[in-house]
Design an enzyme around this catalytic site. Structure first.
Site, PDB file in Angstrom:
ATOM      1  N   ILE A  65      10.946   0.145   0.107  1.00 35.25           N
ATOM      2  CA  ILE A  65      10.687  -1.222   0.594  1.00 35.25           C
ATOM      3  C   ILE A  65      11.092  -2.240  -0.466  1.00 35.25           C
ATOM      4  O   ILE A  65      11.725  -3.264  -0.164  1.00 35.25           O
ATOM      5  CB  ILE A  65       9.200  -1.402   0.999  1.00 35.25           C
ATOM      6  CG1 ILE A  65       8.831  -0.427   2.123  1.00 35.25           C
ATOM      7  CG2 ILE A  65       8.933  -2.848   1.448  1.00 35.25           C
ATOM      8  CD1 ILE A  65       7.373  -0.465   2.564  1.00 35.25           C
TER       9      ILE A  65
ATOM     10  N   ASP B 229      10.520  -1.006 -12.434  1.00 35.00           N
ATOM     11  CA  ASP B 229      10.354   0.292 -11.758  1.00 35.00           C
ATOM     12  C   ASP B 229      10.404   1.397 -12.804  1.00 35.00           C
ATOM     13  O   ASP B 229      11.223   1.333 -13.720  1.00 35.00           O
ATOM     14  CB  ASP B 229      11.491   0.481 -10.737  1.00 35.00           C
ATOM     15  CG  ASP B 229      11.116   1.451  -9.633  1.00 35.00           C
ATOM     16  OD1 ASP B 229      11.103   1.037  -8.467  1.00 35.00           O
ATOM     17  OD2 ASP B 229      10.826   2.634  -9.942  1.00 35.00           O
ATOM     18  N   ASN B 230       9.535   2.408 -12.649  1.00 34.89           N
ATOM     19  CA  ASN B 230       9.574   3.520 -13.606  1.00 34.89           C
ATOM     20  C   ASN B 230      10.429   4.674 -13.081  1.00 34.89           C
ATOM     21  O   ASN B 230      10.481   5.741 -13.685  1.00 34.89           O
ATOM     22  CB  ASN B 230       8.158   4.008 -13.964  1.00 34.89           C
ATOM     23  CG  ASN B 230       7.459   4.669 -12.788  1.00 34.89           C
ATOM     24  OD1 ASN B 230       8.000   4.767 -11.694  1.00 34.89           O
ATOM     25  ND2 ASN B 230       6.229   5.122 -13.008  1.00 34.89           N
TER      26      ASN B 230
ATOM     27  N   TYR C 235      -5.220   8.505  -1.809  1.00 37.33           N
ATOM     28  CA  TYR C 235      -4.301   7.366  -1.703  1.00 37.33           C
ATOM     29  C   TYR C 235      -5.000   6.214  -0.985  1.00 37.33           C
ATOM     30  O   TYR C 235      -4.950   5.053  -1.407  1.00 37.33           O
ATOM     31  CB  TYR C 235      -3.038   7.794  -0.945  1.00 37.33           C
ATOM     32  CG  TYR C 235      -2.020   6.711  -0.730  1.00 37.33           C
ATOM     33  CD1 TYR C 235      -1.446   6.045  -1.818  1.00 37.33           C
ATOM     34  CD2 TYR C 235      -1.604   6.353   0.548  1.00 37.33           C
ATOM     35  CE1 TYR C 235      -0.495   5.057  -1.618  1.00 37.33           C
ATOM     36  CE2 TYR C 235      -0.650   5.370   0.753  1.00 37.33           C
ATOM     37  CZ  TYR C 235      -0.098   4.722  -0.336  1.00 37.33           C
ATOM     38  OH  TYR C 235       0.837   3.744  -0.149  1.00 37.33           O
TER      39      TYR C 235
ATOM     40  N   LYS D 106      -5.923   2.631  -2.746  1.00 37.92           N
ATOM     41  CA  LYS D 106      -5.414   1.387  -2.161  1.00 37.92           C
ATOM     42  C   LYS D 106      -6.565   0.480  -1.712  1.00 37.92           C
ATOM     43  O   LYS D 106      -6.487  -0.745  -1.805  1.00 37.92           O
ATOM     44  CB  LYS D 106      -4.486   1.697  -0.985  1.00 37.92           C
ATOM     45  CG  LYS D 106      -3.092   2.097  -1.430  1.00 37.92           C
ATOM     46  CD  LYS D 106      -2.342   0.868  -1.920  1.00 37.92           C
ATOM     47  CE  LYS D 106      -1.025   1.200  -2.536  1.00 37.92           C
ATOM     48  NZ  LYS D 106      -0.340  -0.001  -3.066  1.00 37.92           N
TER      49      LYS D 106
ATOM     50  N   GLY E 149      10.944   5.701  -7.131  1.00 38.12           N
ATOM     51  CA  GLY E 149      12.098   4.816  -6.929  1.00 38.12           C
ATOM     52  C   GLY E 149      13.377   5.516  -7.346  1.00 38.12           C
ATOM     53  O   GLY E 149      13.347   6.558  -7.987  1.00 38.12           O
TER      54      GLY E 149
ATOM     55  N   GLY F 231      12.371   1.155  -5.240  1.00 37.63           N
ATOM     56  CA  GLY F 231      11.863   2.031  -4.182  1.00 37.63           C
ATOM     57  C   GLY F 231      12.411   1.611  -2.827  1.00 37.63           C
ATOM     58  O   GLY F 231      13.260   0.717  -2.728  1.00 37.63           O
TER      59      GLY F 231
END
Ligand code: UDP
Length: 323
Positions: free
Chosen positions: A12, A31-32, A147, A151, A36, A10
């Protein structure tokens, strides 16, 4: 040292992969490839261990976590547009997936840095936002905040796992991180404006454009992650990571048109046209970064013009490579 980066393909995560590889560390990326993109790591693929997989896959996560020394948990479904359009998948991945990663780090007693977000503060109007500021979010049907909620639960789980089971975790709350490789596909304003400006298309300013943000360069975020990861005094703690210099979205659009020499015009768009029902914006989002400055001496080194120049350069070179 062996560094495992979830979400390492991704935006970052890939910059973190570059950094740790350049430091001579062994890097594994999980990563899937949902948000990303393999293109973000194609330059380093030969030097890293790349695993295509999902953070909800407990077997894979446990294997990778157990063989690493440091876990950087960056994998997330993110971007306001993405969250609005893929709400159920994002809740599942962000919350359930993070539980798997956090439990694995607890089980194998691994140092972990958790990527959180300024979204957790919601629309709290008391600015600047410091680490103890309240979360102020709308009704559950305001799905933008899912979201924020996922988080926040992730942070709370990490905190409890630290207190109860000694998980060596540090949480970093990123505020509007920007830089090369960020895509506008999921809603982020700067790549969207820069791409529109470079193609002389309208820059769509949602609402009246008086809402403001503070942007932080991804290279400063990488530096912040490295500093907190290297300092065990940050274990169990949580930090804002954000830039300096507040700007309204209207001024941002004007600045980008100016810096690109674009013929684009600014087009105001009502929020109801920009997003489906269940969206609400926050008027300001300003980070208080005193805590991380006092703790590990971190300060952002790049200002908004540096950030914009880098993003413009990134999209210009991509345009040229397509010609
Ligand atoms: N925004 C905009 N035009 C766009 C994308 C975003 O005017 O094409 C606005 C958005 O409504 C918000 C600000 O820019 O007020 C920052 O949006 P972004 O999604 O980048 O981040 P966040 O809202 O999470 O701070």
């Amino acid at each position: 040292m062996h560094v495992l980066i979830t979400g390492g393909a991704g935006f970052i995560g890939s910059h973190l992969a570059d950094f740790y590889l350049s430091e001579g560390q062994q890097v594994t990326v999980l990563d899937n490839l949902s948000t990303g993109n393999l293109a973000n790591i194609e330059g380093i693929l030969a030097g890293i261990n790349f695993v295509t997989g999902d953070i909800r896959d407990s077997k894979t996560v446990n294997e990778l976590v157990s063989s690493s020394d440091l876990v950087l948990h960056m994998a997330a479904y993110l971007g306001v547009k993405n969250i609005m359009e893929n709400t159920l998948e994002s809740i599942d991945s962000n919350f359930m997936g993070s539980e798997v990663v956090l439990k694995a780090a607890t089980k194998h007693k691994k140092r972990i840095i958790l990527a959180s977000t300024s979204e957790i503060y919601g629309k709290n109007s008391q600015q600047p936002l410091h680490e103890e500021s309240d979360r102020v979010v709308g009704a559950p049907q305001m799905i933008r905040w899912t979201y924020s909620d996922s988080k926040a639960l992730e942070e709370a789980s990490a905190y409890v796992m630290h207190n109860r089971f000694g998980l060596p975790v540090t949480t970093a709350r990123f505020f509007n991180t920007v830089g090369p490789r960020q895509t506008g596909q999921y809603g982020m304003v700067i790549p969207r404006f820069v791409q529109a400006a470079l193609s002389n298309e309208d820059l769509l300013v949602y609402g009246d454009g008086t809402q403001s943000r503070v942007f932080c360069h991804v290279s400063d975020v990488v530096n912040a992650v490295n500093l907190v990861a290297n300092d065990d005094r940050t274990i169990g703690d949580y930090f804002n990571v954000g830039g300096v210099g507040e700007i309204s979205i209207m001024e941002l659009a004007q600045r980008i048109i100016e810096m690109t020499g674009s013929k684009s015009r600014i087009k105001p768009v009502d929020y109801s046209e920009a997003y489906a029902a269940g969206f609400e914006d926050m008027q300001r989002r300003v980070p208080d970064i005193t805590k991380i400055a006092n703790s590990v001496g971190w300060k952002p080194s790049k200002n908004l013009d540096n950030i914009l120049a880098d993003v413009i350069n990134f999209f210009q070179s991509r345009l040229q490579s397509w010609l």
